[in-house]
Design an enzyme around this catalytic site. Structure first.
Site, short mmCIF file in Angstrom:
data_model
loop_
_atom_site.label_atom_id
_atom_site.label_comp_id
_atom_site.label_asym_id
_atom_site.label_seq_id
_atom_site.Cartn_x
_atom_site.Cartn_y
_atom_site.Cartn_z
N CYS A 96 -28.34 -13.75 -3.44
CA CYS A 96 -28.43 -15.08 -3.74
C CYS A 96 -27.06 -15.70 -2.91
O CYS A 96 -26.35 -15.27 -2.58
CB CYS A 96 -28.48 -15.55 -5.19
N ARG B 114 -29.72 -16.13 2.44
CA ARG B 114 -29.46 -14.98 1.52
C ARG B 114 -30.58 -14.82 0.60
O ARG B 114 -30.73 -13.94 -0.28
CB ARG B 114 -28.05 -15.31 0.76
N TRP C 244 -32.70 -15.45 -4.23
CA TRP C 244 -33.53 -14.44 -4.08
C TRP C 244 -33.89 -13.49 -5.44
O TRP C 244 -33.00 -13.17 -5.86
CB TRP C 244 -32.80 -13.49 -3.15
N ASN D 118 -24.78 -14.58 -8.32
CA ASN D 118 -25.74 -13.62 -7.29
C ASN D 118 -25.24 -12.29 -7.82
O ASN D 118 -24.17 -11.76 -8.02
CB ASN D 118 -24.83 -14.08 -6.05
N GLY D 119 -26.54 -11.31 -7.81
CA GLY D 119 -26.18 -10.02 -8.18
C GLY D 119 -26.98 -9.65 -9.23
O GLY D 119 -28.10 -10.23 -9.41
N GLU E 63 -37.18 1.29 14.79
CA GLU E 63 -36.46 -0.02 14.85
C GLU E 63 -37.53 -1.10 15.44
O GLU E 63 -37.70 -2.10 14.76
CB GLU E 63 -35.40 -0.33 15.41
N LYS F 37 -38.92 -4.38 13.05
CA LYS F 37 -38.75 -5.71 13.41
C LYS F 37 -40.19 -6.62 13.40
O LYS F 37 -40.33 -7.55 12.84
CB LYS F 37 -38.39 -5.77 15.07
N GLU G 95 -41.04 -6.92 9.56
CA GLU G 95 -40.37 -8.02 8.88
C GLU G 95 -40.34 -9.52 9.24
O GLU G 95 -40.11 -10.35 8.55
CB GLU G 95 -38.84 -7.20 8.78
N HIS H 239 -50.23 15.97 13.90
CA HIS H 239 -50.05 16.54 12.73
C HIS H 239 -50.48 15.39 11.80
O HIS H 239 -50.22 15.44 10.54
CB HIS H 239 -48.81 16.91 12.58
N LYS I 148 -30.89 -11.75 3.99
CA LYS I 148 -30.05 -11.09 5.22
C LYS I 148 -29.02 -10.18 4.93
O LYS I 148 -28.82 -9.12 5.43
CB LYS I 148 -29.28 -12.42 5.92
C1 AGP Z 1 -32.68 -5.55 9.67
O1 AGP Z 1 -33.73 -6.35 10.45
C2 AGP Z 1 -33.03 -5.84 8.39
N1 AGP Z 1 -33.04 -7.31 7.91
C3 AGP Z 1 -32.37 -4.94 7.31
O2 AGP Z 1 -33.04 -3.62 7.54
C4 AGP Z 1 -30.85 -4.65 7.52
O3 AGP Z 1 -30.54 -4.05 8.80
C5 AGP Z 1 -30.53 -3.91 6.42
O4 AGP Z 1 -30.57 -4.51 5.36
C6 AGP Z 1 -28.90 -3.29 6.56
O5 AGP Z 1 -28.21 -4.57 6.34
P1 AGP Z 1 -26.50 -4.54 6.77
O6 AGP Z 1 -26.46 -4.04 8.38
O7 AGP Z 1 -26.01 -5.88 6.58
O8 AGP Z 1 -26.05 -3.34 5.86
#
Ligand code: AGP
Length: 619
Positions: A2, A27, A98, A124-125, A492, A496, A499, A515, A614
């Protein structure tokens, strides 16, 4: 995950708080709220609004015999809704959520008030022992208004208050287990208290005004002088002074840092989304990251001769720990270091590493890769490694973030501020650091000449990929395949796409298709195949033919000038020819652009995808 903020000064607090929360919305954005002390009126009010932003009640007005009043306004939905209820007053706290416990809803929005509406808290937490605390407080007659864990904090504060808010906070935190950063506002007061353990909290030092925030992006337009709170510290801010204490109440000195970037960097600079801007920043980011070569040479416990030491077992192994995109950078790093320096590397997903009683000892080197430097699982992994005596290194983007401050040695990856929730330039900057490390460990010089030009050339594929997205945005499932270092890029690329476009995608080593996963191949499930002209090109080409034989559509990422691929793939994205070792750096860009344009064509909220944030500062 958050965002929290606090302001005390001589200006109207609401707009400062709301503007700051907008910078923190990446966040989390399930709901938002403010609490402001108005020292003109003489009543406390709580304004809730339904989903249409209309007042659901006039709040609870309680006259109190003081010259301050505590207003709050909170609502499900984005921070922008707060502009519909500007609260009077010059001292306030704010929150953008969040959801961890309790659905996104008005009642579960922060700030929370105690029963007498004397205190307001934003958090936050995660309070891990909130259920037992909630039960204990309920038995004492406390009425709860939400399903959240955070609400226990404000009721504990009210219970422990006996005249000094800081003391009440110190008593309260002794009852809390878990990760938290919270701010406390008390009615009829001229101070804000902030405390942190496991979630970030920064203090902004202004001119007769001071701030709290989850990160500096919410402060930089007001002040560049900041103090990063450490775990087990709390701070009391007033108009004219800032104090820091440890959790025993002992005063600590302020360590003031100067921020060296400005808000302009945080704007979109004409791009439709932060993510697109950050994709296009990669040439200069990679150029900046390449300058880290000398810094990486100076890492005290990682010098070129290490290969022999690893052979002699005097240095056991290198362990990379990270989450999400950063862990895929780590997997590329594993391939690179083992191939170039012939040193054993284990790439660990941090959330697994921390709970599996891992084989890590004082002879090992554990490297955290993290954009935010706040990811709870990666932080916990590093703390575990340090407990076991391992040397720790961080490839981190955010300056002075928690992980950056806890590792034995940090290399800042220099990607600059990354706002888009989907990591792009941070990923390629992490790759550059891992390339430099691999060559450093091998005692070799990395020849990156023309690399930046090729990155720029790859970005010129944007228009072609945007057109390609027209053909593919309606599919519900994708396969991504690659061999060798192309496999982590497939992972990756699939992440992308998932997400930001919410299209399901799975990545496999291309050799694994037969397999089982090949059962998924059909006209309804296209495959994106990473097939540059490297040492596994022929094998991957065969995999593409296997897919075509089963009527699967294939988009191939291939090398300019490759004629063979034209015989098999339905669509081809040609990337510039380069030393095969660098294909992962080039391939990242079309994968980012492909995901971006499919998501944009589907009108997704690209910079703030649903359910995401983020910085994942909770487990
Ligand atoms: C990246 O596109 C994602 N949003 C997520 O996987 C991110 O890479 C992951 O949460 C790690 O975050 P960080 O690099 O801030 O540790």
């Amino acid at each position: 995950m958050c965002g929290i903020i606090g302001y005390i000064g001589n200006k109207e607090a609401s707009k400062i708080l709301i503007s700051g929360l907008e910078k923190l919305e990446y966040r989390g954005y399930d709901s938002a709220g403010l609490a402001v002390i108005d020292n003109k009126e003489n009543k406390t009010s709580e304004i809730n609004r339904n989903n249409n932003g209309n007042k659901t009640n006039n709040g609870n007005k309680t006259n109190n015999n003081n010259n301050n009043t505590l207003h709050i306004f909170k609502s499900k939905g984005r921070v922008s809704r707060l502009y519909s209820a500007i609260l009077p007053g010059k001292i306030g706290i704010g929150h953008t959520r969040w959801a961890t416990h309790g659905l996104p809803a008005d009642k579960n929005s922060h700030p929370f008030l105690d029963e007498k509406k004397e205190f307001a808290v934003v958090h936050n937490g995660i309070i891990e022992n909130y259920l037992e605390l909630k039960e204990e407080l309920r038995e004492q007659g406390v009425q709860f208004s939400s399903e959240t864990d955070s609400e226990v904090i404000v009721h504990l504060l009210a219970k422990h208050y006996s005249g000094d808010v800081k003391d009440a906070v110190l008593k309260t935190i002794r009852r809390l287990k878990g990760a938290y950063a919270f701010c406390v506002l008390k009615n009829n007061s001229e101070e804000i208290i902030g405390a942190r353990n496991g979630s970030p909290l920064v203090i902004g030092l202004g001119n007769n005004e001071n701030f709290f925030a989850s990160d500096v992006s919410a402060l930089v337009e007001h002040t560049k002088n900041v103090v990063y709170l450490n775990d087990f510290e709390l701070s009391r801010i007033r108009h004219k002074d800032v104090e820091i204490f440890d959790f025993n109440g002992k005063k600590k000195e302020l360590k003031i840092k100067k921020i060296d970037w400005d808000l302009e960097q945080a704007q979109k600079s004409g791009y439709k989304h932060f993510m697109l801007k950050e994709i296009f920043e990669q040439p200069q980011v990679i150029a900046e990251s390449l300058k880290l070569e000398l810094e990486i040479k100076k890492i005290p416990f990682l010098m070129p001769k290490k290969a022999e030491e690893f052979e002699n077992k005097s240095l056991q192994k290198i362990i990379l720990v990270a989450c999400g995109t950063a862990s895929y950078a780590g997997l590329v790093g594993k391939y690179l270091i083992e191939k170039i320096a012939r040193i054993p590397v284990i790439n660990e997903t941090a959330s697994e590493f921390r709970y599996k009683d891992p084989l890590v000892s004082k002879d090992d080197i554990v490297i955290a890769i993290s954009q935010s430097g706040e990811t709870a699982d990666t932080l916990a992994a590093i703390r575990l490694a340090k407990q076991r005596g391992a040397k720790t290194l961080g490839f981190i983007n955010v300056i002075d973030s928690t992980i950056a401050r806890e590792v034995d040695h940090v290399i800042y990856t220099r990607a600059g501020l990354e706002i888009g929730v989907a990591s792009t330039k941070a990923f390629t900057s992490q790759l550059v650091c891992l390339y430099l490390l691999a060559f450093q460990l091998a005692g070799k010089k990395m020849n990156s000449s023309s690399l930046i030009e090729k990155i720029k050339e790859t970005l010129s594929l944007n228009k072609e990929i945007k057109e390609l997205s027209e053909q593919y945005f309606n599919y519900s499932n994708f396969l991504y395949i690659g061999r060798n270092m192309n496999f982590p890029l497939a992972l990756e690329g699939a992440l992308k796409l998932k997400e930001i476009s919410y299209i399901h995608a799975e990545a496999y080593p291309a050799g694994e298709l037969k397999h089982g996963p090949i059962a998924l191949v059909s006209e309804e499930t296209p495959t994106l195949a990473l097939c540059p002209q490297d040492e596994v090109y022929d094998k991957t080409l065969s995999n593409i033919e296997e897919i075509k034989a089963r009527k699967g559509k294939v988009i191939a990422l291939a090398t300019q000038g490759d004629e063979k691929i034209k015989q098999v793939a339905d669509n081809i994205i040609f990337i510039p020819k380069t030393d095969p070792i660098f294909y992962p750096l080039l391939s990242a860009i079309p994968l980012q652009l492909f995901a971006y344009h499919l998501a944009d064509r589907k009108e997704c909220d690209i910079d703030k995808p649903r359910n995401l944030a983020k910085s994942v500062t909770v487990e």
